[in-house]
Write an enzyme that holds these catalytic residues in place. Structure first.
Site, PDB file in Angstrom:
ATOM      1  N   HIS A  39      29.283   8.243   9.355  1.00 33.25           N
ATOM      2  CA  HIS A  39      30.359   7.367   9.831  1.00 33.25           C
ATOM      3  C   HIS A  39      31.457   8.190  10.506  1.00 33.25           C
ATOM      4  O   HIS A  39      32.049   7.755  11.499  1.00 33.25           O
ATOM      5  CB  HIS A  39      30.932   6.550   8.669  1.00 33.25           C
ATOM      6  CG  HIS A  39      29.955   5.542   8.116  1.00 33.25           C
ATOM      7  ND1 HIS A  39      29.220   4.702   8.925  1.00 33.25           N
ATOM      8  CD2 HIS A  39      29.581   5.247   6.841  1.00 33.25           C
ATOM      9  CE1 HIS A  39      28.447   3.925   8.173  1.00 33.25           C
ATOM     10  NE2 HIS A  39      28.645   4.243   6.902  1.00 33.25           N
ATOM     11  N   ASP A  92      25.404   0.877  15.740  1.00 37.60           N
ATOM     12  CA  ASP A  92      24.473   0.936  14.617  1.00 37.60           C
ATOM     13  C   ASP A  92      23.828   2.321  14.557  1.00 37.60           C
ATOM     14  O   ASP A  92      23.690   2.998  15.575  1.00 37.60           O
ATOM     15  CB  ASP A  92      23.392  -0.134  14.829  1.00 37.60           C
ATOM     16  CG  ASP A  92      22.647  -0.448  13.548  1.00 37.60           C
ATOM     17  OD1 ASP A  92      23.031   0.074  12.479  1.00 37.60           O
ATOM     18  OD2 ASP A  92      21.660  -1.207  13.612  1.00 37.60           O
ATOM     19  N   LEU A 124      43.074  -0.506  29.334  1.00 37.61           N
ATOM     20  CA  LEU A 124      41.967  -1.003  28.514  1.00 37.61           C
ATOM     21  C   LEU A 124      42.474  -1.734  27.265  1.00 37.61           C
ATOM     22  O   LEU A 124      43.407  -1.265  26.604  1.00 37.61           O
ATOM     23  CB  LEU A 124      41.101   0.190  28.070  1.00 37.61           C
ATOM     24  CG  LEU A 124      39.998  -0.112  27.064  1.00 37.61           C
ATOM     25  CD1 LEU A 124      38.845  -0.862  27.726  1.00 37.61           C
ATOM     26  CD2 LEU A 124      39.467   1.170  26.420  1.00 37.61           C
TER      27      LEU A 124
HETATM   28  C1  FPP Z   1      26.451   1.071  11.423  1.00 36.50           C
HETATM   29  O1  FPP Z   1      25.791   2.171  10.902  1.00 36.50           O
HETATM   30  C2  FPP Z   1      27.861   1.265  11.519  1.00 36.50           C
HETATM   31  C3  FPP Z   1      28.811   0.663  10.738  1.00 36.50           C
HETATM   32  C4  FPP Z   1      28.496  -0.254   9.644  1.00 36.50           C
HETATM   33  C5  FPP Z   1      30.237   0.866  10.921  1.00 36.50           C
HETATM   34  C6  FPP Z   1      30.706   1.381  12.244  1.00 36.50           C
HETATM   35  C7  FPP Z   1      31.788   2.337  12.013  1.00 36.50           C
HETATM   36  C8  FPP Z   1      32.038   3.445  12.760  1.00 36.50           C
HETATM   37  C9  FPP Z   1      31.336   3.754  13.998  1.00 36.50           C
HETATM   38  C10 FPP Z   1      33.039   4.455  12.350  1.00 36.50           C
HETATM   39  C11 FPP Z   1      34.424   4.026  12.196  1.00 36.50           C
HETATM   40  C12 FPP Z   1      34.978   3.135  13.228  1.00 36.50           C
HETATM   41  C13 FPP Z   1      36.214   3.270  13.732  1.00 36.50           C
HETATM   42  C14 FPP Z   1      36.760   2.217  14.628  1.00 36.50           C
HETATM   43  C15 FPP Z   1      37.022   4.452  13.475  1.00 36.50           C
HETATM   44  P1  FPP Z   1      24.873   1.960   9.638  1.00 36.50           P
HETATM   45  O2  FPP Z   1      25.567   2.514   8.474  1.00 36.50           O
HETATM   46  O3  FPP Z   1      24.484   0.524   9.537  1.00 36.50           O
HETATM   47  O4  FPP Z   1      23.630   2.825  10.044  1.00 36.50           O
HETATM   48  P2  FPP Z   1      22.146   2.658   9.503  1.00 36.50           P
HETATM   49  O5  FPP Z   1      21.683   1.286   9.897  1.00 36.50           O
HETATM   50  O6  FPP Z   1      21.402   3.736  10.212  1.00 36.50           O
HETATM   51  O7  FPP Z   1      22.202   2.862   8.016  1.00 36.50           O
END
Ligand code: FPP
Length: 245
Positions: free
Chosen positions: A37, A20, A131
């Site tokens: 992201h 997150d 893994l």
């Molecule tokens: C949360 O940040 C994250 C996500 C919704 C997606 C997770 C994706 C990645 C880490 C990148 C791509 C993954 C792979 C496997 C290549 P948020 O957008 O909710 O953050 P915020 O709460 O600060 O807005």
């Protein structure tokens, strides 16, 4: 090789992470959410490598929740592009590092291009013995449990199973995570203290660890802190500590 800082007998077998804070990280750096992201994707690469090196058996990453579909279409598209690129670009690296890729969630909902890359990578790495990188994609714990219940109910109605045979094991064996150990350690970044529909059944006895670090800042050092904290805890699985009366 496990890191010498850790007790080799207490290495978590399965670590699951709620990644997150990409958006907040981007905001703090004056960047777009997409850039956040992307930075998160870079961290995924690092943490996967580290978990392999430290002898973790399973790493589950919450990459896209069933609720994430309700984000603006542009953001969903960017995340799906990122996923597709990751699967394409990391295939060789994962294979070289003996990583086996798996996925849980309602994969039918993924766009065709991402689904295709996922299938290719899972097949390509299917014989690897190191893994297990388990990506939770279009995943929701309730959705997963509902699918299991429908499946079990179907078997009962068709006479293949009696209701009394619905045991915790029967349920575990039909979850998307069938065959994988339950998570020992669940990490959430960016300071939130919520489960957010993640591994609801499997998390029964997991240790939770929350850090204020945003996911793009969650380095291997941060992971080491989480494992060290995990190793300091005493797991009781609902019983008493040994020696306690
Ligand atoms: C949360 O940040 C994250 C996500 C919704 C997606 C997770 C994706 C990645 C880490 C990148 C791509 C993954 C792979 C496997 C290549 P948020 O957008 O909710 O953050 P915020 O709460 O600060 O807005």
């Amino acid at each position: 090789m496990p890191d010498p800082r850790f007790d080799p007998d207490l290495i978590p077998r399965h670590i699951a992470i709620i990644m997150d804070g990409n958006g907040r990280w981007a905001k703090a750096h004056g960047l777009s959410r997409r850039k956040g992201h992307e930075a998160g994707g870079e961290r995924v690469r690092e943490i996967v490598r580290t978990c392999g090196e430290w002898g973790i058996q399973v790493l589950t990453l919450y990459a896209f929740s069933s609720e994430n579909w309700s984000r603006p279409a542009m953001e969903v598209k960017a995340l799906m592009f990122l996923l597709r690129d990751y699967l394409q670009q990391e295939r060789e690296e994962l294979n070289k590092n003996n990583v086996r890729l798996m996925a849980i969630g309602n994969l039918e909902r993924l766009p065709k291009a991402a689904r295709k890359e996922l299938d290719i990578s899972m097949e390509y790495t299917s014989k690897n013995t190191g893994l297990i990188l388990n990506l939770a994609l279009s995943y929701g714990g309730r959705d997963e449990i509902v699918r299991v219940v429908q499946n079990l109910a179907g078997d009962c109605v068709e006479g293949r199973m009696r209701p009394a045979e619905i045991t915790p094991e029967a349920i575990s064996n039909r979850l998307d995570t069938a065959g994988l150990p339950d998570p020992d350690l669940i990490i959430r970044t960016a300071g939130e203290m919520r489960i957010s529909n993640f591994l609801l059944w499997q998390a029964s006895y997991a240790e939770y660890y929350a850090t204020s670090a945003f996911w793009p800042d969650f380095s291997s050092e941060e992971l080491a802190k989480a494992i060290a904290e995990y190793q300091r805890r005493t797991r009781k699985f609902g019983g008493l500590e040994s020696g306690e009366e």
